[in-house]
Structure formats: C-alpha cells, structure tokens
Scaffold this active site. Structure first.
Site, PDB file in Angstrom:
ATOM      1  CG  MET A  96       0.645   1.654  -5.603  1.00 16.90           C
ATOM      2  SD  MET A  96       0.039   1.293  -7.254  1.00 16.90           S
ATOM      3  CE  MET A  96       1.469   1.702  -8.257  1.00 16.90           C
ATOM      4  CG  HIS A  97       1.151   6.923  -6.181  1.00 18.38           C
ATOM      5  ND1 HIS A  97       1.693   6.508  -7.369  1.00 18.38           N
ATOM      6  CD2 HIS A  97      -0.161   6.595  -6.233  1.00 18.38           C
ATOM      7  CE1 HIS A  97       0.742   5.964  -8.117  1.00 18.38           C
ATOM      8  NE2 HIS A  97      -0.388   5.998  -7.448  1.00 18.38           N
TER       9      HIS A  97
ATOM     10  CG  ASP B 207      -2.939  -0.227  -3.443  1.00 20.63           C
ATOM     11  OD1 ASP B 207      -2.527   0.122  -4.566  1.00 20.63           O
ATOM     12  OD2 ASP B 207      -3.506   0.569  -2.664  1.00 20.63           O
TER      13      ASP B 207
END
Length: 488
Positions: A79-80, A236
């Site tokens: 992520m991110h 995830d």
C-alpha cells in the site's frame, strides 16, 4: 480457475486456485528496494511489471491448461506507494514506498491545513502515506510534480499494464489519506491540500467489482481466452483478510510478512487515530477493519540472517530453538524502517542492547524474534485501548512457517494463536478470491471461508510472566532513545 497477483515489496507473487480454493500453481519473483538517501525507500514500477510478466510466464510453464481456463484476475499489493505517470502514461520517477520516511515535515503541514483529517482518513498523518509524499515532491521536485498526470498505487499500476484501466479500490485508496473512509469516496479537500486535482486520481470501485479485461496480446501470450476480467482487488492487508476469511466483525489475524500487522475486521467505521491505529475500508462492500501496523516483521529475521551469513533460515531457527531456555539477555528494537504503531516515528532505527563478549549468533537471532514479538505486544495494547479484541487470531505470511516463532509471540503477547493450513499464501490468495467474487457475484461468506486450523498455540503462563519485565525494559529502552533517532 482464478489468478491472484500480489505486488509485494520483496517479490511479486502469483498463484492459481480452482473452484475449491485449492492452489494449482504458484510462483514468486524477487524484487529489490533502493535506498538512495537516508529514510528513502523506492522501487522502479518497471521492475514490478517485469516481475509480473515473469510470474505469469512461470505459471504458464507449470500448468498451461489451468491458466488457459482462468476467467478472472485479482490484484493485491503493497500500500501507499506513489506511482507517478506523465502525459504519456510512463512513470516519471521511481515509486516512493510505504516505508519511506522523508515526508515527516509535510505531515505536520497537512495536519495544520486539515485538523480533522485523521478522523476522515481513519489514521493519523504518517510519512509512509501517499499524500505527504506528494507535498514533498511539490516542494523538492517541482518540475517533476508539474508533469504528474496520474497517481496510481503499486497494484493499480499493474492493472493499468494488464488492461489499460486507471482504477483503484477502497482498501488500497484508504492508505493514501485522500479517502473519506466512512462515505467510501475521495475527500476533495485532502486532495486539494496536496496541490492536486481530482482528475489526477483513478476511478474508485469496490474490491469485488470488475474493472476491465485483460489485453488481447497478453491473453494470447499466456494461452488465455478473450474477455478475462480483472477485479478491483485490494491492498495487501485487506486481501490478507480475504484470504483467511477475516470478513465478519471481530475476525482477525497477525501478518508476519516484510512488515507486520494485527488486523481485526469491523462492521462499521471506527476511527481511532489517537491510538495510531489504521481504521480502513475493507476490500468488500459494507465492511471496514482496524489495524495496528508495524513497519518491520519477518524482514528483521531475513536481515539478521543475511548479516550473519546464514543462508538456511530454517536451520538457523532450529539452532536458536535448541538453545532457547529463557528470555534473551539482549534486547532488540526492531525498527529498521521506522515505526507506525505505536510510535509514528519514521526516524526510529534498530538497536541491539546488552551485547557481550560471550554473545553468539543464536542469542542475537533470539533477541530479534523477541523484539518483533515485543513490538506486536506493544501494538496490541493500542487495539485493546481502542476497545478492539480478536478472540483467536491466525498468523499468516512468511514468518508463519516457524512454529517456534509463533509460540514465542503467543507467550509474549499472552494470546492464543492459530496456525492455518496454507498460511504462507497470504494476499495473493485473497486476490484470487476477489477475482472469483467479481466473476460469480457469490455471497462473500460462501467464498471467503476461514482455512482449516492446523493447531491452536496456547501461551505458556510461566513464560508469559518471565517476559513481562523484559517487555517493560523494551518499552523503556525505546523511550530513552526516541529523541536520539531524530536527525540533527
């Protein structure tokens, strides 16, 4: 058949499952991370795509018949990550990753501009999130920032390569700070605060929605029929939850991957930014979750094994277990990449404390395993402070292969833990389940079932008691060093 692809930090993982959720083929293609400056962490999006092609090529070699009858693809990913495309839809620079800590000052600026952001975004403003990275880019790379046409998350860049669609879904968008978690829509004020326009962000869908179809040239490459659909997928953490059936309120798990998380599903949005928890949208409609996030997990074990020149981690753990008869005299702070819960400190770093001339490698490794377990116990206390509990978390991820480590975590946390069958499959398995949901529109509960429990590991009361003084010292050690981590 259903294909799940997970764009992780250490590897791209791909697997095929059948209608009974049995895995018929799987593969991992390793990835590397670049750290060009202190606190920076980057990867080249082209490496993700190359690894994805190689992974599916490998599945095709393993079981071409199964791939030929695959009808849906699900995506998961770290992520991110800020993946920035220009007008030609090519990446403008390496992607800035989830464990990048350069944007701490930008977090402070964002908080000043939007004091209620944590309550709407479900988490305190942290440097690893996507939004502060864009403020950093505007300040430090203004010419490049001006060229940004589209911002995609890692798995969504792979979606774009697979189908040409610029789409994300709720659970991954949750980690940008730009999503209004309760309404499951973009927060225009947060986007504007980063100097961006709404049309620079992808379309939002649910994880079980269809976002497009596989490009014909790729279908031909892998012997697949036309019209293979691609599901929204998930970040995830959420796909890990889908994979272990953590979809009902109170279901949860501990992930021991590159990073580590304690995840608990929720039936509604419960923001607790003051506890440094992540309260995010799940990858299925009408669901959310709370999560304590640690930036360091099984990666700490891989790091110390590499440092000590140990190539066989299984043999190393067997030696550590054989020597283990009491808590280690050494304390290890596992903050190799900073920390989120419970410290929100991107500058924190790993520390060995108490080394002596008699210290051997097994003692060092034991202290690393204990350090990760202490960090999980620290994070668990924040969930408990928020009123969130999970009765029997399963353990998933690469670290779940070690029964010894799970027992150690159970002893330190004082919590029973479940070992699941196939626990190391992780998010790619959840992504394949989302592919099935998108194709069949079956009820979530019929598809997202919990794996069979191989064993319930109970904490040893005597060992739990013996670890409490060490846990208290672990906390005091971080408190004593916290200000020393900050760059001068």
């Amino acid at each position: 058949m259903f294909l799940g692809i997970d764009v992780g930090t250490s590897a791209v993982k791909a697997l095929l499952i059948d209608e009974n959720s049995a895995t018929v083929a799987e593969t991992d293609i390793p990835l590397s991370v670049s750290n060009p400056h202190p606190f920076w962490s980057e990867q080249n999006p082209a490496d993700w795509w190359d690894a994805t092609l190689r992974a599916i090529d490998a599945l095709h070699r393993q079981n071409p018949g199964a791939l030929a009858v695959t009808r849906a693809i699900g995506l998961s990913g770290q992520m991110h990550g800020a993946t920035l495309l220009g007008e030609d839809d090519m990446p403008l620079r390496p992607a800035i990753l989830w464990n990048d800590g350069r944007a701490k000052k930008e977090c402070d600026a964002l908080d000043a501009a939007l004091p209620d952001l944590g309550l709407r975004a479900g988490v305190a403003t942290m440097p690893g999130m996507t939004a502060p990275k864009m403020i950093w880019l505007q300040k430090h790379e203004p010419e490049l920032f001006a060229k940004v046409r589209t911002i995609l998350l890692p798995k969504d860049y792979i979606r774009f390569c697979l189908s040409g669609d610029k789409v994300t879904e709720m659970s991954d968008a949750a980690g940008t700070l730009w999503l209004d978690e309760e309404s499951r829509s973009w927060n225009e004020a947060a986007i504007e605060a980063c100097g961006l326009l709404m049309d620079q962000l992808p379309k939002l869908v649910e994880g079980s929605d269809v976002t497009g179809t596989l490009r014909r040239d790729l279908a031909d490459r892998w012997g697949m029929t036309a019209g293979v659909i691609i599901a929204g997928g998930g970040g995830d953490a959420a796909t890990g939850g889908i994979g272990v059936g953590a979809v009902r309120h109170g279901d949860g798990f501990i992930s021991l991957g590159t990073s580590s998380q304690i995840f608990v599903a929720s039936d509604r949005y419960r923001p607790k930014p003051e506890e440094l928890l992540h309260s995010f949208t799940h990858a299925i409609p009408g669901h959310w979750f709370q999560m304590a996030v640690l930036l360091n997990g099984a990666s700490c074990l891989q790091w110390v094994a590499r440092l000590l020149g140990e190539s066989d981690i299984g043999a190393l753990l067997a030696r550590v277990e054989a020597q283990h008869n009491a808590p280690s005299d050494i304390l290890f702070l596992p903050y190799l990449n900073g920390e989120r819960t419970p410290h929100n400190n991107p500058y924190a770093r790993g520390v060995f404390f108490g080394l002596g001339s008699d210290t051997n490698r097994e003692a060092m490794v034991q202290s690393v395993l204990e350090g990760v377990a202490f960090a999980l116990s620290d994070a668990q206390s924040r969930l408990h402070a928020a009123g969130t509990r999970c009765e029997l978390p399963g353990v998933i991820g690469g670290g779940a292969r070690s029964r010894y480590w799970i027992q150690l975590i159970s002893d330190i946390m004082g919590t029973p833990l479940a070992r699941y069958e196939g626990a190391a499959k992780g998010p790619a398995f959840g992504a394949a389940r989302l592919a099935r949901l998108a194709l069949t529109q079956e009820p979530v509960e019929d598809v997202c079932k919990k794996p069979a429990i191989e064993e319930v590991i109970e904490p040893d009361p005597a060992r739990h008691a013996s670890y409490q003084p060490r846990f208290a010292k672990f906390r005091r050690l971080y408190a004593a060093l916290a200000s020393e981590f900050t760059p001068s």
